[in-house]
Design a protein around this motif. Sequence first.
Motif, PDB file in Angstrom:
ATOM      1  N   THR A 135      47.596  42.350  34.291  1.00  0.00           N
ATOM      2  CA  THR A 135      47.150  42.166  35.882  1.00  0.00           C
ATOM      3  C   THR A 135      45.551  42.092  35.973  1.00  0.00           C
ATOM      4  OG1 THR A 135      47.577  44.569  36.084  1.00  0.00           O
ATOM      5  CG2 THR A 135      49.319  43.276  36.691  1.00  0.00           C
ATOM      6  N   ALA A 136      44.928  42.178  35.036  1.00  0.00           N
ATOM      7  CA  ALA A 136      43.386  42.402  35.042  1.00  0.00           C
ATOM      8  C   ALA A 136      43.005  41.244  35.782  1.00  0.00           C
ATOM      9  CB  ALA A 136      42.911  42.528  33.439  1.00  0.00           C
ATOM     10  N   GLY A 137      41.899  41.366  36.827  1.00  0.00           N
ATOM     11  CA  GLY A 137      41.223  40.470  37.499  1.00  0.00           C
ATOM     12  C   GLY A 137      40.043  40.033  37.135  1.00  0.00           C
ATOM     13  N   PHE A 138      39.287  40.726  35.995  1.00  0.00           N
ATOM     14  CA  PHE A 138      37.968  40.602  35.394  1.00  0.00           C
ATOM     15  C   PHE A 138      38.061  39.967  34.319  1.00  0.00           C
ATOM     16  CE2 PHE A 138      34.183  42.640  33.356  1.00  0.00           C
ATOM     17  CZ  PHE A 138      33.214  41.882  34.268  1.00  0.00           C
ATOM     18  N   LYS A 139      37.656  38.600  34.320  1.00  0.00           N
ATOM     19  CA  LYS A 139      37.887  37.779  32.923  1.00  0.00           C
ATOM     20  C   LYS A 139      36.815  36.807  33.264  1.00  0.00           C
ATOM     21  CE  LYS A 139      42.003  36.280  34.718  1.00  0.00           C
ATOM     22  NZ  LYS A 139      42.365  37.207  35.492  1.00  0.00           N
ATOM     23  N   ILE A 140      36.471  36.307  31.830  1.00  0.00           N
ATOM     24  CA  ILE A 140      35.730  35.367  31.522  1.00  0.00           C
ATOM     25  C   ILE A 140      36.269  34.197  30.813  1.00  0.00           C
ATOM     26  CG2 ILE A 140      33.501  34.409  30.290  1.00  0.00           C
ATOM     27  CD1 ILE A 140      32.714  37.493  30.246  1.00  0.00           C
ATOM     28  N   TRP A 141      36.292  32.951  31.411  1.00  0.00           N
ATOM     29  CA  TRP A 141      36.798  31.737  31.089  1.00  0.00           C
ATOM     30  C   TRP A 141      35.883  30.841  30.516  1.00  0.00           C
ATOM     31  CZ3 TRP A 141      42.233  31.242  30.798  1.00  0.00           C
ATOM     32  CH2 TRP A 141      42.963  32.277  31.986  1.00  0.00           C
ATOM     33  N   ARG A 142      36.273  29.976  29.534  1.00  0.00           N
ATOM     34  CA  ARG A 142      35.451  28.908  29.236  1.00  0.00           C
ATOM     35  C   ARG A 142      35.928  27.595  30.106  1.00  0.00           C
ATOM     36  NH1 ARG A 142      32.884  29.090  24.022  1.00  0.00           N
ATOM     37  NH2 ARG A 142      33.516  31.199  22.621  1.00  0.00           N
ATOM     38  N   ALA A 143      35.014  26.977  30.269  1.00  0.00           N
ATOM     39  CA  ALA A 143      35.061  25.782  31.382  1.00  0.00           C
ATOM     40  C   ALA A 143      36.058  24.833  30.642  1.00  0.00           C
ATOM     41  CB  ALA A 143      33.945  25.039  31.405  1.00  0.00           C
ATOM     42  N   ALA A 144      36.076  24.675  29.164  1.00  0.00           N
ATOM     43  CA  ALA A 144      37.016  23.945  28.633  1.00  0.00           C
ATOM     44  C   ALA A 144      38.516  24.312  28.773  1.00  0.00           C
ATOM     45  CB  ALA A 144      36.714  23.492  27.042  1.00  0.00           C
ATOM     46  N   SER A 145      38.808  25.704  28.381  1.00  0.00           N
ATOM     47  CA  SER A 145      40.088  26.181  28.654  1.00  0.00           C
ATOM     48  C   SER A 145      40.532  26.095  30.125  1.00  0.00           C
ATOM     49  CB  SER A 145      39.745  27.808  28.325  1.00  0.00           C
ATOM     50  OG  SER A 145      39.287  27.742  27.009  1.00  0.00           O
ATOM     51  N   LEU A 146      39.598  26.019  31.107  1.00  0.00           N
ATOM     52  CA  LEU A 146      40.348  25.861  32.486  1.00  0.00           C
ATOM     53  C   LEU A 146      40.847  24.542  32.765  1.00  0.00           C
ATOM     54  CD1 LEU A 146      37.632  27.961  34.675  1.00  0.00           C
ATOM     55  CD2 LEU A 146      40.020  28.418  34.197  1.00  0.00           C
ATOM     56  N   ALA A 147      40.092  23.653  31.988  1.00  0.00           N
ATOM     57  CA  ALA A 147      40.449  22.157  32.078  1.00  0.00           C
ATOM     58  C   ALA A 147      41.870  21.979  31.667  1.00  0.00           C
ATOM     59  CB  ALA A 147      39.419  21.204  31.525  1.00  0.00           C
ATOM     60  N   GLU A 148      42.132  22.874  30.706  1.00  0.00           N
ATOM     61  CA  GLU A 148      43.629  22.516  30.245  1.00  0.00           C
ATOM     62  C   GLU A 148      44.795  23.070  30.890  1.00  0.00           C
ATOM     63  OE1 GLU A 148      43.820  23.607  26.006  1.00  0.00           O
ATOM     64  OE2 GLU A 148      41.537  22.986  25.379  1.00  0.00           O
ATOM     65  N   LEU A 149      44.479  23.919  31.724  1.00  0.00           N
ATOM     66  CA  LEU A 149      45.379  24.810  32.518  1.00  0.00           C
ATOM     67  C   LEU A 149      46.054  24.347  33.787  1.00  0.00           C
ATOM     68  CD1 LEU A 149      43.880  28.432  31.948  1.00  0.00           C
ATOM     69  CD2 LEU A 149      45.706  27.049  30.580  1.00  0.00           C
ATOM     70  N   ASP A 150      45.890  23.027  34.212  1.00  0.00           N
ATOM     71  CA  ASP A 150      45.971  22.562  35.532  1.00  0.00           C
ATOM     72  C   ASP A 150      46.266  23.634  36.611  1.00  0.00           C
ATOM     73  OD1 ASP A 150      47.557  20.678  37.197  1.00  0.00           O
ATOM     74  OD2 ASP A 150      49.633  21.433  36.163  1.00  0.00           O
ATOM     75  N   LEU A 151      44.959  23.604  37.063  1.00  0.00           N
ATOM     76  CA  LEU A 151      44.939  24.484  38.194  1.00  0.00           C
ATOM     77  C   LEU A 151      45.421  24.024  39.462  1.00  0.00           C
ATOM     78  CD1 LEU A 151      41.328  25.542  37.620  1.00  0.00           C
ATOM     79  CD2 LEU A 151      42.976  26.661  37.044  1.00  0.00           C
ATOM     80  N   ALA A 152      45.737  22.850  39.619  1.00  0.00           N
ATOM     81  CA  ALA A 152      46.356  22.366  40.640  1.00  0.00           C
ATOM     82  C   ALA A 152      47.807  22.712  40.722  1.00  0.00           C
ATOM     83  CB  ALA A 152      46.285  20.828  40.850  1.00  0.00           C
TER      84      ALA A 152
END
Length: 212
Positions: A135-152
Amino acid sequence: MPTSRERPPTVTVVIPTYNEADNLPVIAEQLLALPVDGLRLLVVDDNSPDGTGKVADGLAAGHPGRVEVVHRPGRQGLGHAYVDGLYTAPACVIGSRYVPGGTLAAEWSWHRRALSAWAGYYVRAILRMRLRDVTAGFKIWRAASLAELDLAGISSGGYSFQVEMHHRATKAGMTIVEIPIHFSDRHAGASKMSLRVQLESALMPWRLLFKR
């Protein structure tokens, strides 16, 4: 003079806010003082009635290019605030309370500690995740990883957003590293952990488990 190729990557800290006028200047000052090249803050405010949005605008005016504000029309939930922020950010490490070296604020009651520990065990058991702090809310994401996760396609509106993002990253085969942090108690304001939020958090692992 460094060329564009030599410039460090931008690190964007997304801070969702609702009635955090007292806390925001404190955390902003601490973050902006960090010796991190390219660090900037992105505040996503849900039209807080306590004036948090105006405080954020003041910070943006005082730190041009380093602080940006996204104003939303009303309270739409923590998860959706994160998604809006991640879409706006130009750019996975998890700050974990429950790996060796991680600690909790001494002010936490035994009830709060037990609830947090149970929530982690509950989610890990259902979704078979190996993370210690799911449930951690303190995270660092790579931009490339976010692009793969279908945020929509993110369905979580509240705190269960953290679990859904961890689940999506795990299913995608991404490497997730947990580093120990000290999780201190809030400086001011009140918790947003309502009964409705708790119910959503309890149901979300089952929705993720049976979702095609």
